[in-house]
Design an enzyme around this catalytic site. Structure first.
Site, short mmCIF file in Angstrom:
data_model
loop_
_atom_site.label_atom_id
_atom_site.label_comp_id
_atom_site.label_asym_id
_atom_site.label_seq_id
_atom_site.Cartn_x
_atom_site.Cartn_y
_atom_site.Cartn_z
N HIS A 234 -25.63 -9.66 -9.30
CA HIS A 234 -24.63 -10.64 -9.09
C HIS A 234 -23.28 -10.86 -10.02
CE1 HIS A 234 -23.74 -15.04 -7.51
NE2 HIS A 234 -23.36 -14.96 -8.83
N GLU A 235 -23.75 -10.61 -11.13
CA GLU A 235 -22.46 -10.96 -12.29
C GLU A 235 -21.85 -9.57 -12.38
OE1 GLU A 235 -22.08 -13.91 -13.36
OE2 GLU A 235 -23.76 -14.67 -13.18
N HIS A 238 -19.09 -9.85 -9.63
CA HIS A 238 -18.05 -10.59 -10.29
C HIS A 238 -16.98 -9.78 -11.07
CE1 HIS A 238 -19.00 -14.35 -8.76
NE2 HIS A 238 -20.21 -14.68 -9.44
#
Length: 320
Positions: A234-235, A238
């Site tokens: 997920h990170e 980003h």
């Protein structure tokens, strides 16, 4: 010169904001805690609709200029072509090859921060499993991640202050490589599972660039239901320019990806059939950029993959 000016202009949008700071909050649901965990899924700064539009306008202008400058006979940036980014200041690792044949072989420096009595000093086997999960998440995309170095540091202040007061000192002391190098920091970021910097932040704050994760979110950790390693996936999304799937709610430009259905608020657990925005179709609860449990999320969309590639060319392949 024009490319450099655009990078600098985009950086002004983020000036004065640390990666663990806050943008103006346009979606109060971002701040909601999960019903089945004692922490927030993600602490990555969340831009308002106005801020996101400013960032996107600069992103698209810079992308057009980069595409115009790139000779048609050169390979993809980052894979040995003219625009490939593989070096950088404060580099103390030897690049390692990827096992497949990805367009972008991303070098990873994994910083393991530990605290009192060795808390957080996770085994190398846990890191290797985490890298496997990361690469499985990006399978089918243009990215593969190669672990070039594991760096172990015992510093109590950094271990518990890595989200907030100690972020800058920790990253300034430890970060290696250039814009194309993924620096990961495992520690105990109080109240959250992790956070990341966006690629357009690199020009103004290169030493803050990277991803921070809760050590126990890695495979086999204790942060159930978020202990299968997808916090890092997920990170890294980003870090490669993806917003949350619920960015902007049901109105406006949302996450700037056409093939992820708009979503009114974060999804938790694995609510099959959830549909919070009329006419948009089911919420993308299986997408890595939502807030569902690790077992529920398993994909990026084609549009997200394209956006990551565009961001790599614009911000990470090289710094003009």
């Amino acid at each position: 010169m024009l490319v450099r000016s655009l990078v600098a202009a985009g950086a002004l949008v983020l000036a004065g904001l640390s990666s663990s700071g806050s943008f103006a909050q346009s979606d109060s649901a971002w701040d909601n805690a999960s019903d089945n965990a004692s922490f927030k899924r993600c602490g990555t700064p969340h831009p308002s609709a106005k801020e996101a539009k400013m960032i996107e306008d600069n992103f698209r202008k810079l992308l057009a200029l980069k595409n115009a400058k790139r000779p048609p006979d050169k390979g993809p940036p980052g894979s040995g072509g003219e625009d490939g980014g593989s070096g950088g200041d404060n580099t103390d690792f030897t690049p390692v090859p990827c096992t497949g044949n990805p367009t972008y072989c991303v070098q990873v420096v994994f910083h393991v921060i530990s605290g009192r009595r060795g808390a957080g000093d996770v085994d190398q086997s846990m890191i290797d499993l985490q890298m496997d999960v990361l690469n499985q998440g990006f399978a089918g995309s243009d990215y593969e991640f190669a672990l070039a170095k594991t760096n172990r540091v015992n510093e109590r202040k950094w271990y518990t202050g890595c989200y907030g007061s100690q972020e800058r000192s920790m990253k300034t002391a430890l970060r290696e490589g250039d814009a194309s190098t993924l620096n990961i920091y495992s520690c105990r970021p109080n109240g959250i599972l992790g956070y990341a910097t966006f690629p357009w932040s690199y020009a103004s704050s290169p030493l803050l660039d990277g991803v921070v994760i809760l050590d126990q979110s890695m495979p086999g950790g204790t942060a159930a239901p978020y202990n299968e390693g997808d916090t890092l996936t997920h990170e890294v999304g980003h870090w490669l320019a993806l917003y949350h799937t619920f960015q902007g709610g049901c109105a406006g430009n949302g996450d700037y990806v056409a093939d992820t259905a708009a979503e009114a608020s974060p999804a938790y657990g694995c609510p099959v059939g959830r549909d919070t925005c009329a006419g948009e179709g089911p919420d993308p609860i299986e997408n890595f950029m939502d807030y569902t449990d690790d077992y529920c999320m398993d994909r990026f969309s084609t549009g997200q993959d394209s956006r990551m590639d565009e961001a790599w060319l614009s911000f990470r392949a090289s710094q003009p």
